[in-house]
Write a protein that holds these residues in place. Structure first.
Motif, PDB file in Angstrom:
ATOM      1  N   PRO A  21     -22.160  36.409 -17.655  1.00 46.54           N
ATOM      2  CA  PRO A  21     -22.192  34.997 -17.701  1.00 46.54           C
ATOM      3  C   PRO A  21     -23.398  34.324 -17.523  1.00 46.54           C
ATOM      4  O   PRO A  21     -23.451  33.020 -17.135  1.00 46.54           O
ATOM      5  N   SER A  44     -20.210  32.029 -13.300  1.00 43.59           N
ATOM      6  CA  SER A  44     -19.314  30.870 -13.015  1.00 43.59           C
ATOM      7  C   SER A  44     -18.922  30.510 -11.792  1.00 43.59           C
ATOM      8  O   SER A  44     -18.594  31.538 -11.041  1.00 43.59           O
ATOM      9  N   SER A  46     -17.153  29.548  -8.052  1.00 43.67           N
ATOM     10  CA  SER A  46     -15.813  29.651  -8.217  1.00 43.67           C
ATOM     11  C   SER A  46     -15.591  29.430  -6.356  1.00 43.67           C
ATOM     12  O   SER A  46     -16.610  29.627  -5.591  1.00 43.67           O
ATOM     13  N   GLN A 121      -6.825  38.793 -15.303  1.00 41.54           N
ATOM     14  CA  GLN A 121      -8.224  38.215 -15.268  1.00 41.54           C
ATOM     15  C   GLN A 121      -9.040  39.662 -15.063  1.00 41.54           C
ATOM     16  O   GLN A 121     -10.167  39.516 -15.818  1.00 41.54           O
ATOM     17  N   ALA A 125     -11.740  40.984 -18.055  1.00 40.06           N
ATOM     18  CA  ALA A 125     -13.136  41.083 -17.839  1.00 40.06           C
ATOM     19  C   ALA A 125     -13.345  42.483 -18.376  1.00 40.06           C
ATOM     20  O   ALA A 125     -14.678  42.421 -19.080  1.00 40.06           O
ATOM     21  N   CYS A 128     -13.991  42.245 -22.162  1.00 42.34           N
ATOM     22  CA  CYS A 128     -15.252  41.752 -22.224  1.00 42.34           C
ATOM     23  C   CYS A 128     -16.458  42.677 -22.252  1.00 42.34           C
ATOM     24  O   CYS A 128     -17.136  42.748 -23.254  1.00 42.34           O
ATOM     25  N   LEU A 140      -6.479  35.951 -21.000  1.00 39.82           N
ATOM     26  CA  LEU A 140      -7.225  34.638 -19.980  1.00 39.82           C
ATOM     27  C   LEU A 140      -6.265  33.634 -20.374  1.00 39.82           C
ATOM     28  O   LEU A 140      -5.755  32.961 -19.145  1.00 39.82           O
ATOM     29  N   SER A 161     -10.809  29.728 -11.721  1.00 40.47           N
ATOM     30  CA  SER A 161     -11.545  31.206 -12.078  1.00 40.47           C
ATOM     31  C   SER A 161     -10.988  31.694 -13.548  1.00 40.47           C
ATOM     32  O   SER A 161     -12.129  31.918 -14.445  1.00 40.47           O
ATOM     33  N   GLN A 165     -13.497  31.718 -16.689  1.00 43.20           N
ATOM     34  CA  GLN A 165     -13.699  32.934 -17.206  1.00 43.20           C
ATOM     35  C   GLN A 165     -13.505  32.789 -18.576  1.00 43.20           C
ATOM     36  O   GLN A 165     -14.090  33.517 -19.520  1.00 43.20           O
ATOM     37  N   ASP A 168     -16.528  31.253 -20.206  1.00 39.75           N
ATOM     38  CA  ASP A 168     -17.641  32.292 -20.468  1.00 39.75           C
ATOM     39  C   ASP A 168     -17.501  33.114 -21.729  1.00 39.75           C
ATOM     40  O   ASP A 168     -18.395  33.463 -22.469  1.00 39.75           O
ATOM     41  N   THR A 169     -16.276  33.685 -21.902  1.00 40.98           N
ATOM     42  CA  THR A 169     -15.829  34.281 -23.214  1.00 40.98           C
ATOM     43  C   THR A 169     -15.824  33.554 -24.217  1.00 40.98           C
ATOM     44  O   THR A 169     -16.355  34.260 -25.344  1.00 40.98           O
TER      45      THR A 169
END
Length: 532
Positions: A21, A44, A46, A121, A125, A128, A140, A161, A165, A168-169
């Motif tokens: 990220p 990110s 958190s 989540q 991840a 990704c 997500l 979160s 996330q 970021d994706t």
């Protein structure tokens, strides 16, 4: 075609978040986006994540009960297997299978809630990490849906979160608009949970501000940076590295908006903090930013001094062959080009090219491509157009046609289009602009100033090829965007008015041409006649 006006700014845009990220970005006043003087983006932000209790059952015991998806121990066990598989570096597809089955088990056994959200989540991840970004999005979104942040801090943390996330994706996919929207939702939940003046909010403000910068929403970015600095003041915290980071970012924003004195003020304050903390490398990076501001103010001697200071430190820390050295060489080449010292400018370009051509492991291809693009712009200023085009082609070869890199590729294609146009290769110019426009539409950057300028440039190429109807459509779309983003009296908008008027004139649509040129006359009365 006579009467057509080419926009002066031809940005070279980079993707929003190049990697996940982390992020690098630097926006020049003319719209170019090049590597940032800011440190690499941290993951990110958190608060502490709630943990799913691991199962104590053995693998054999779990297999006995696995046929029943509503087994309460199955979900935690499979989730732990997924996390352990990822950590060990084993088959990621196997880890994805474990995570998917864990999510199904949690859905069946406990229903919507914290455990299911955390499992989803983890599953996203892994998607990704396998490059399956499109598959991660619905996972997500589901992880966010199953949570209620009003049920307590654990739910709020997990939902926060999830949004970060998700942002970021979308960022990796080049969807800047949706990425920003996700970060905004995350920040809102964090503020509702922690309060307006919690220091942890500053980290998210900075993260979102960087996203705004890349979306060229400079006013929104400035507000968030000011808010972050206000939180630092409210907490009476001593000047920290985090606050210095905020000042560097707001300096970048002021530079992009043309407020160079304010940018310089924040950079000097940030430099003082880094000097006190003994952060030599960061001080050198800030010196480069200070040099950029001096160059924009045409204080070239001071700019060269700042660059040379940074160069000395970087060489002592990183050696002569590091990409950071090449980036400073490019800055020096640009200054010497602007001051008419062409031999020195070309010498620094060649030094930078020697470093970038080695492609040292650990240097991102995006960084090399960005450097090649900047050197190309200098060669273009030196009237060495063929060499400039050659460098742009080299940059294009380095970049893959992936969603996260499409904005940067679009910027290079737009730059190539401008160069083709200048040497009269209108067909190739139109083709380059067309490819750039398609990529920018796919990434959601259809309301940016850059997109309006590229449309205008494509319209010019179409007009030269006598594709008059196409040119009119492009100019009209460019006008709508630039009127909204810059206002009707901005020079870029007036340039599009002039192009539309000339094109309508070529079509024989005098009424439309009169309407457009009346706007030019209003501008001329207010600001003086800029169009012959």
């Amino acid at each position: 075609m006579s009467g057509l006006v080419s926009a002066k700014t031809t940005p070279n845009a980079t993707p929003h978040h190049i990697s996940f990220p982390q992020n690098d970005s630097r926006i020049h006043k003319n719209g170019y986006e090049t590597p940032s003087p800011l440190p690499k983006r941290t993951p990110s932000p958190s608060f502490a994540k709630p943990k799913v209790k691991p199962s104590t059952k053995t693998l054999q015991e779990q297999r006995t009960h696995e046929s029943s998806l509503d087994n309460l121990d199955l979900g935690p066990f499979l989730l732990k297997l997924a996390i352990d598989t990822v950590a060990s570096g084993d088959n990621q597809n196997k880890a994805l299978d474990y995570a998917t089955r864990a999510s199904i088990s949690f859905e069946e056994s406990s229903g919507p809630g914290l455990d299911l959200a955390m499992s989803l989540q983890v599953e996203a991840a892994i998607h990704c990490s396998l490059g399956r970004l499109e598959d991660a999005i619905p996972v997500l979104e589901r992880s966010i849906e199953v949570l209620d942040h009003e049920k307590g801090q654990d739910h709020a943390v997990a939902k926060f979160s999830g949004f970060m996330q998700l942002g970021d994706t979308y960022s990796m996919m080049g969807r800047v608009d949706r990425s920003v929207s996700s970060y905004e939702s995350g920040l809102k939940i964090q503020i509702e949970t922690l309060g307006d003046f919690d220091l942890r909010v500053t980290e998210t403000c900075r993260y979102l501000a960087e996203a705004y910068v890349q979306a060229m929403q400079f006013d929104d970015a400035e507000k968030l940076c000011q808010r972050s600095l206000e939180i630092h003041r409210e907490n009476d915290s001593p000047t920290s590295l985090e606050e210095a980071g905020d000042r560097r970012l707001i300096a970048l924003i002021y530079e992009a908006k043309g407020d160079y004195e304010s940018a310089l003020e924040h950079l000097v304050l940030a430099s003082m903090v880094m000097i006190a903390a003994g952060q030599e490398n960061e001080v050198a990076a800030i010196d480069v930013s200070i040099g950029n501001v001096y160059a924009a103010l045409c204080r070239f001697d001071e700019a060269i001094f700042s660059y040379q200071k940074a160069l000395t430190v970087f060489k002592s820390i990183r050696g002569d062959g590091h990409s950071t050295i090449a980036s400073v060489y490019i800055r020096l080449a640009d200054v010497y080009c602007k001051t008419g010292k062409l031999r020195e400018s070309k010498s620094y370009c060649e030094n930078a090219l020697r470093i970038l051509s080695k492609q040292v492991p650990g240097i991102a291809t995006e960084e090399i491509a960005s450097g090649l693009t900047e050197i190309s712009a200098i060669y273009q200023a030196l009237n060495e157009n063929e060499e400039a085009l050659k460098l742009l082609h080299m940059a294009m070869k380095l970049l893959k046609d992936t969603p996260g890199q499409r904005n940067m590729v679009a910027g290079i294609e737009a730059h190539m289009g401008v160069m083709f146009y200048k040497v009269g290769r209108y067909g190739e110019a139109r083709s380059s602009f067309k490819d750039a426009v398609a990529k920018l539409r796919a990434s959601g950057k259809t309301r940016s100033v850059f997109f309006g300028i590229v449309l205008n440039q494509m319209g010019l190429a179409s007009a030269q090829l006598y594709r008059i109807d196409e040119a009119v459509e492009l100019f009209q779309e460019a006008r709508e965007i630039l009127e909204q983003e810059c206002g009707p009296c901005h020079l870029d908008t007036i340039g599009v008015y002039s192009n539309l008027a000339a094109t309508y004139d070529a079509m024989g649509s005098y009424l439309f041409g009169f309407t457009i040129t009346s706007n030019q006359r209003k501008f001329s009365k207010k600001h003086g006649n800029h169009f012959a």
